[in-house]
Design a protein around this motif. Structure first.
Motif, PDB file in Angstrom:
ATOM      1  N   PRO A 187       0.956  -1.268  -0.133  1.00  0.00           N
ATOM      2  CA  PRO A 187       0.024   0.060  -0.183  1.00  0.00           C
ATOM      3  C   PRO A 187       0.907   1.390   0.061  1.00  0.00           C
ATOM      4  O   PRO A 187       0.389   2.347  -0.543  1.00  0.00           O
ATOM      5  CB  PRO A 187      -0.670  -0.253   1.250  1.00  0.00           C
ATOM      6  CG  PRO A 187      -0.828  -1.468   1.632  1.00  0.00           C
ATOM      7  CD  PRO A 187       0.291  -2.268   0.888  1.00  0.00           C
ATOM      8  N   ALA A 188       2.076   1.400   0.632  1.00  0.00           N
ATOM      9  CA  ALA A 188       2.726   2.566   0.917  1.00  0.00           C
ATOM     10  C   ALA A 188       3.325   3.158  -0.719  1.00  0.00           C
ATOM     11  O   ALA A 188       3.605   4.057  -0.888  1.00  0.00           O
ATOM     12  CB  ALA A 188       4.043   2.059   1.495  1.00  0.00           C
ATOM     13  N   LEU A 189       3.037   2.237  -1.700  1.00  0.00           N
ATOM     14  CA  LEU A 189       3.477   2.581  -2.947  1.00  0.00           C
ATOM     15  C   LEU A 189       2.499   3.373  -3.845  1.00  0.00           C
ATOM     16  O   LEU A 189       2.809   3.638  -5.053  1.00  0.00           O
ATOM     17  CB  LEU A 189       3.741   1.262  -3.826  1.00  0.00           C
ATOM     18  CG  LEU A 189       5.406   0.461  -3.496  1.00  0.00           C
ATOM     19  CD1 LEU A 189       5.576  -0.575  -4.149  1.00  0.00           C
ATOM     20  CD2 LEU A 189       6.712   1.377  -3.599  1.00  0.00           C
TER      21      LEU A 189
ATOM     22  N   TYR B  59      18.798   7.275  -2.882  1.00  0.00           N
ATOM     23  CA  TYR B  59      17.951   7.620  -3.926  1.00  0.00           C
ATOM     24  C   TYR B  59      16.793   6.548  -3.904  1.00  0.00           C
ATOM     25  O   TYR B  59      15.503   7.123  -4.148  1.00  0.00           O
ATOM     26  CB  TYR B  59      18.636   7.635  -5.249  1.00  0.00           C
ATOM     27  CG  TYR B  59      17.842   7.642  -6.526  1.00  0.00           C
ATOM     28  CD1 TYR B  59      17.153   8.893  -6.671  1.00  0.00           C
ATOM     29  CD2 TYR B  59      17.607   6.353  -7.256  1.00  0.00           C
ATOM     30  CE1 TYR B  59      16.385   9.036  -8.044  1.00  0.00           C
ATOM     31  CE2 TYR B  59      16.580   6.665  -8.401  1.00  0.00           C
ATOM     32  CZ  TYR B  59      16.161   7.781  -8.749  1.00  0.00           C
ATOM     33  OH  TYR B  59      15.264   7.831  -9.688  1.00  0.00           O
ATOM     34  N   VAL B  60      17.235   5.380  -4.218  1.00  0.00           N
ATOM     35  CA  VAL B  60      15.787   4.367  -4.202  1.00  0.00           C
ATOM     36  C   VAL B  60      15.087   4.532  -2.969  1.00  0.00           C
ATOM     37  O   VAL B  60      13.847   4.554  -3.272  1.00  0.00           O
ATOM     38  CB  VAL B  60      16.417   2.890  -4.379  1.00  0.00           C
ATOM     39  CG1 VAL B  60      15.435   1.720  -4.394  1.00  0.00           C
ATOM     40  CG2 VAL B  60      17.184   2.807  -5.664  1.00  0.00           C
ATOM     41  N   LEU B  61      15.567   4.452  -1.697  1.00  0.00           N
ATOM     42  CA  LEU B  61      14.877   4.728  -0.655  1.00  0.00           C
ATOM     43  C   LEU B  61      13.834   6.019  -0.825  1.00  0.00           C
ATOM     44  O   LEU B  61      12.493   5.821  -0.739  1.00  0.00           O
ATOM     45  CB  LEU B  61      15.587   4.676   0.561  1.00  0.00           C
ATOM     46  CG  LEU B  61      14.737   5.154   1.963  1.00  0.00           C
ATOM     47  CD1 LEU B  61      13.934   3.886   2.194  1.00  0.00           C
ATOM     48  CD2 LEU B  61      15.656   5.350   3.101  1.00  0.00           C
TER      49      LEU B  61
ATOM     50  N   LEU C 127      11.020   5.457  -3.689  1.00  0.00           N
ATOM     51  CA  LEU C 127       9.895   4.551  -3.656  1.00  0.00           C
ATOM     52  C   LEU C 127       9.117   4.732  -2.336  1.00  0.00           C
ATOM     53  O   LEU C 127       7.858   4.290  -2.132  1.00  0.00           O
ATOM     54  CB  LEU C 127      10.499   3.276  -3.804  1.00  0.00           C
ATOM     55  CG  LEU C 127      10.903   2.998  -5.282  1.00  0.00           C
ATOM     56  CD1 LEU C 127      11.310   1.502  -5.415  1.00  0.00           C
ATOM     57  CD2 LEU C 127       9.911   3.104  -6.133  1.00  0.00           C
ATOM     58  N   PHE C 128      10.039   4.958  -1.277  1.00  0.00           N
ATOM     59  CA  PHE C 128       9.188   5.012   0.208  1.00  0.00           C
ATOM     60  C   PHE C 128       9.899   6.185   0.991  1.00  0.00           C
ATOM     61  O   PHE C 128      10.509   6.084   1.827  1.00  0.00           O
ATOM     62  CB  PHE C 128       9.856   3.655   0.910  1.00  0.00           C
ATOM     63  CG  PHE C 128       9.125   2.291   0.528  1.00  0.00           C
ATOM     64  CD1 PHE C 128       7.670   2.069   0.547  1.00  0.00           C
ATOM     65  CD2 PHE C 128       9.996   1.763  -0.474  1.00  0.00           C
ATOM     66  CE1 PHE C 128       7.366   0.854   0.208  1.00  0.00           C
ATOM     67  CE2 PHE C 128       9.412   0.430  -1.050  1.00  0.00           C
ATOM     68  CZ  PHE C 128       7.906   0.312  -0.896  1.00  0.00           C
ATOM     69  N   PRO C 129       9.449   7.369   0.386  1.00  0.00           N
ATOM     70  CA  PRO C 129      10.091   8.516   0.754  1.00  0.00           C
ATOM     71  C   PRO C 129       9.768   9.153   2.436  1.00  0.00           C
ATOM     72  O   PRO C 129      10.544   9.681   2.954  1.00  0.00           O
ATOM     73  CB  PRO C 129       9.562   9.729   0.003  1.00  0.00           C
ATOM     74  CG  PRO C 129       8.240   9.253  -0.624  1.00  0.00           C
ATOM     75  CD  PRO C 129       8.494   7.483  -0.578  1.00  0.00           C
ATOM     76  N   ASN C 130       8.677   8.533   2.862  1.00  0.00           N
ATOM     77  CA  ASN C 130       8.194   8.971   4.215  1.00  0.00           C
ATOM     78  C   ASN C 130       8.108   8.064   5.390  1.00  0.00           C
ATOM     79  O   ASN C 130       7.731   8.092   6.373  1.00  0.00           O
ATOM     80  CB  ASN C 130       6.744   9.580   3.851  1.00  0.00           C
ATOM     81  CG  ASN C 130       6.633  10.720   3.205  1.00  0.00           C
ATOM     82  OD1 ASN C 130       7.476  11.574   2.876  1.00  0.00           O
ATOM     83  ND2 ASN C 130       5.586  10.656   1.954  1.00  0.00           N
TER      84      ASN C 130
END
Length: 417
Positions: free
Chosen positions: A177-179, A334-336, A339-342
């Protein structure tokens, strides 16, 4: 039987545990102060039978050229006067054909599926905990071309009986769901529901404690200096604390295995392929991954381990170098953030590097050698955590004179002639 296991990573410790369970008198030698302090220490956390595939695949040479031009490249090769590296690369390129890819992947999936089942059985028997989750792996495709290219893998998975689901954007969001907040950055995914995740370091340390209670003796802070042979029989192991002898020896030293075998005339095509990981504390669980997401573009796995996110990736050929370049850290960051910034606090991140013992065909090397009493359990590459329980159980069966639970064709050193 008295057995000496060389190496205290997840492969060596799993081997020692299953040998002790089979009734053998086991000792283990490890150069570090404790177990799982090198390659097994901070890996990506994936237990991924469905994602088990050789890096050598059709089209990889051209893809490699493209990757090395990317800002956040998943591949780095440092030209050096290292015959072992160039020989390994030559053999790797020789495996980049469809027939060899299909053969090698089938071998790897066979062992990985068995190992996953062994791990589940071990967990049920012992109650061992290691921040485990059983929610599968999501291979995330940022481009339509990546999504279109999965048919060969899907056919092999289907032939091996491995469950999978091809997902559109909505399907991806149902599993992760976070995506949803970054759904414009991908087109779909491949979900492997039987894959698991877990902390390899915690598992190995806990299993070592269980093995010790079963009678396994651990010789830490002890360096293996050489193998001593008498004719075609291994008669001992020279260590920093003197000569150690047993009736059988299991070499589980990962990338260092070929260095010890070379004086005996055994040339294993195993080369250290460096990988990096970044571990960050979770601050907002609803914005963190539920299990493992594999970013197919950057070849970075993002895994939830308890209250942490672990990112692991990069393939770097640079010998036994363990430095931590800022550019590699930047790729994981960068990848973090992409895709999952928060979900986490990057200011409290820990950065790590380890050496994966890779074979050119991706498959590990298990079983007998030309020397009586010397056995191999090495060359697992990025899949040591995935294949550890099954590999250890197979070696225990071999040394006990029993048939393995799965076919061992193509898993031994004899495939290299």
């Amino acid at each position: 039987m008295k057995v000496l296991v060389l190496g205290g990573g997840v492969i060596g410790v799993s081997t020692a545990y299953y040998l002790a369970k089979a009734g053998h008198e086991v000792q283990l030698v490890e150069r570090q102060p404790g177990v799982a302090l090198e390659t097994s220490h901070a890996n990506a956390g994936e237990i991924s039978p469905g994602y088990s595939a050789p890096w050598a695949a059709p089209g990889i040479p051209l893809k490699a050229l493209h990757w090395m031009l990317m800002e956040h490249s998943p591949l780095h090769v440092y030209p050096r006067l290292d015959w072992a590296m160039w020989r390994w690369l030559g053999a790797f390129l020789g495996n980049c054909t469809l027939p060899r890819y299909q053969r090698n992947k089938a071998r790897m999936v066979r062992l990985a599926e068995y190992s996953r089942d062994c791990l589940r059985e071990l967990r049920a028997e012992t109650g061992i905990h290691y921040d485990e989750r059983s929610l599968g792996t999501l291979q995330l495709f940022r481009t339509q071309q990546q999504l279109d290219d999965i048919h060969n893998d899907a056919a092999i998975l289907q032939a091996q009986g491995v469950p999978f689901n091809i997902l559109d954007r909505d399907g991806v969001i149902r599993h992760e769901p976070a995506l949803a907040q970054v759904q414009h950055k991908y087109v779909g995914g491949l979900h492997l529901p039987d894959d698991e995740t877990g902390d390899c370091f915690r598992f190995t340390q806990t299993l070592a404690g269980m093995a010790e209670q079963m009678g396994v003796i651990f010789h830490c802070n002890t360096t293996v200096q050489g193998l001593v042979a008498s004719g075609q029989t291994l008669s001992g192991v020279q260590t920093s604390k003197g000569l150690m002898q047993a009736e059988a020896y299991v070499l589980a030293l990962g990338s260092h295995s070929p260095l010890l075998l070379k004086p005996l005339g055994i040339h294993l095509p195993i080369y250290p392929v460096k990988g990096y990981s970044l571990t960050v504390p979770i601050t907002q669980p609803e914005h963190a991954p539920e299990s493992t997401v594999m970013d197919e573009t950057h070849k970075v796995a993002i895994t939830r381990l308890g209250n942490r996110i672990r990112l692991g990736g990069t393939a770097e050929l640079n010998g036994f170098d363990l430095s931590l370049p800022a550019k590699r850290l930047a790729t994981l960051q960068y990848v973090l953030s992409d895709l999952f910034p928060n979900g986490s606090d990057p200011s409290k991140a820990s950065f790590w590097a380890g050496l994966r013992p890779m074979t050119p065909d991706g498959t590990p090397i298990l079983g007998k050698t030309p020397y009586s009493g010397l056995f191999l359990n090495t060359g697992h590459g990025t899949l040591g955590w995935t294949m550890a329980a099954g590999s250890g159980r197979i070696l225990a069966a071999m040394l006990s004179g029993q048939a393995a639970d799965i076919a061992l064709e193509g898993l031994g050193m004899e495939r290299y002639g």
